[in-house]
Motif scaffolding. Structure first.
Motif: not given
Length: 332
Positions: A83-88, A266-274, A297-305, A307-308
């Motif tokens: 996902a990061l590689s797709l964002r440059g 873990f409070g704020s350490l937890v990513f908002d995205r699951v 287009g899958s929900p898993g792809s959207a979540a990782y995109m 999360a980055v």
């Protein structure tokens, strides 16, 4: 109860009587989101026109670790990297797991005899840059693969000099530095052995994936204690960047309750995205792909995109990525 806490924190819907999750950027993270929505996401991800994320000030070296197996560690490593590689971003994945699953998902050769790998680098046979493989179709994605030889490395290193610092030396090598990576991900094996200690000593950040299932927090206390010990004795620059919840099923009370427990711990350490439980995430590795390649287009792809974007915002305030961890070991 915990479900009310979850309902308060997130927008919800009641499709088929189930609680849904819609993020602030409009993504629906449930498996039953519309075909139109998934097609729209796929077109966006595959268009090559996604806005680049800002590059970090220094190379971010991030280990993904959890000694409990089956928590989505390798899956998260390769998908966050992709996902990061797709964002440059220019990204390197260092596979420290002898199973080599991250190498498989990133189309890196690791089964042929004589393939340069993390094993040869760790025992000092070759230079780190000589083990780097470029991805065949993604110019921003690189891998140092793992071969089965790595399974014997812990025994070989048991009495070795600087045995905990082999990965730190690998990532501090001038040849790797000259390649100009924005992010380096270290996929640690599901144990707290010498390979994982090496990964945590070589990193400056750790992401802990936790699955939304029974016994989710089992072993995490031990892992965070190990992080504290490594910080005191080996690598004062190591910090927990985040806890990533994986295999989230919005249809079950169990996932909601686990999420609530983890956020309380873990409070704020937890990513908002699951990361949702999604069949596309599970089947992608069998095709030698990340889920973003397999079904953009899958929900898993959207979540990782998503999360980055959050990961990029969590860049440490005072990165010490270029410091030798041994120089500061008595000052932490």
């Amino acid at each position: 109860g915990s479900e009310m806490c979850i309902r308060d924190r997130y927008n919800t819907d009641t499709k088929d009587g189930n609680m849904g999750r819609v993020s602030s950027d409009g993504y629906d993270y449930d498996d039953d989101n519309s075909i139109e929505e998934q097609a729209r996401r796929a077109a966006r991800f595959q268009s090559g026109t996604m806005k680049p994320l800002p590059r970090p000030r220094h190379t971010r070296k991030i280990a993904l670790a959890n000694q409990k197996g089956g928590v989505g560690k390798t899956t998260s490593t390769v998908n966050l990297a992709w996902a990061l590689s797709l964002r440059g971003q220019k990204v390197l994945v260092v596979d420290l797991d002898p199973q080599g699953n991250a190498s498989t998902a990133l189309s890196a050769e690791h089964r042929a005899e004589g393939t340069p790998s993390t094993y040869e680098v760790i025992i000092g046979e070759i230079e780190p840059k000589d083990a780097v493989q470029a991805h065949p179709s993604n110019p921003n994605m690189f891998t140092i693969p793992a071969t089965i030889d790595l399974a014997g490395a812990e025994m070989e290193l048991a009495n070795g000099y600087n045995r905990e610092y082999r990965v730190a030396q690998m990532l501090g090598d001038e040849g790797i530095d000259d390649m100009g990576f924005d992010y380096i991900f270290i996929d640690c094996p599901p144990s707290l052995g010498l390979l994982t200690i090496n990964g945590l000593t070589g990193a400056n950040e750790i992401i802990i994936p936790i699955q939304c299932e029974f016994y989710a927090l089992e072993g995490v206390t031990q892992l965070t204690e190990n992080v504290r010990l490594i910080r005191e004795a080996l690598n004062p620059n190591l910090d927990i960047t985040g806890v990533l919840l994986t295999m989230y099923d919005s249809r079950t009370n169990l996932s909601h309750d686990v999420e609530n427990d983890v956020r309380e711990s873990f409070g704020s350490l937890v990513f908002d995205r699951v990361i949702p439980r999604n069949v596309r995430v599970s089947e992608a590795p069998s095709y030698g792909q990340t889920v973003i390649e397999h079904d953009a287009g899958s929900p898993g792809s959207a979540a990782y995109m998503a999360a980055v974007e959050e990961l990029a915002r969590r860049e440490p305030e005072s990165p010490l990525q270029n410091a030798d961890p041994r120089r500061g070991r008595h000052t932490a």
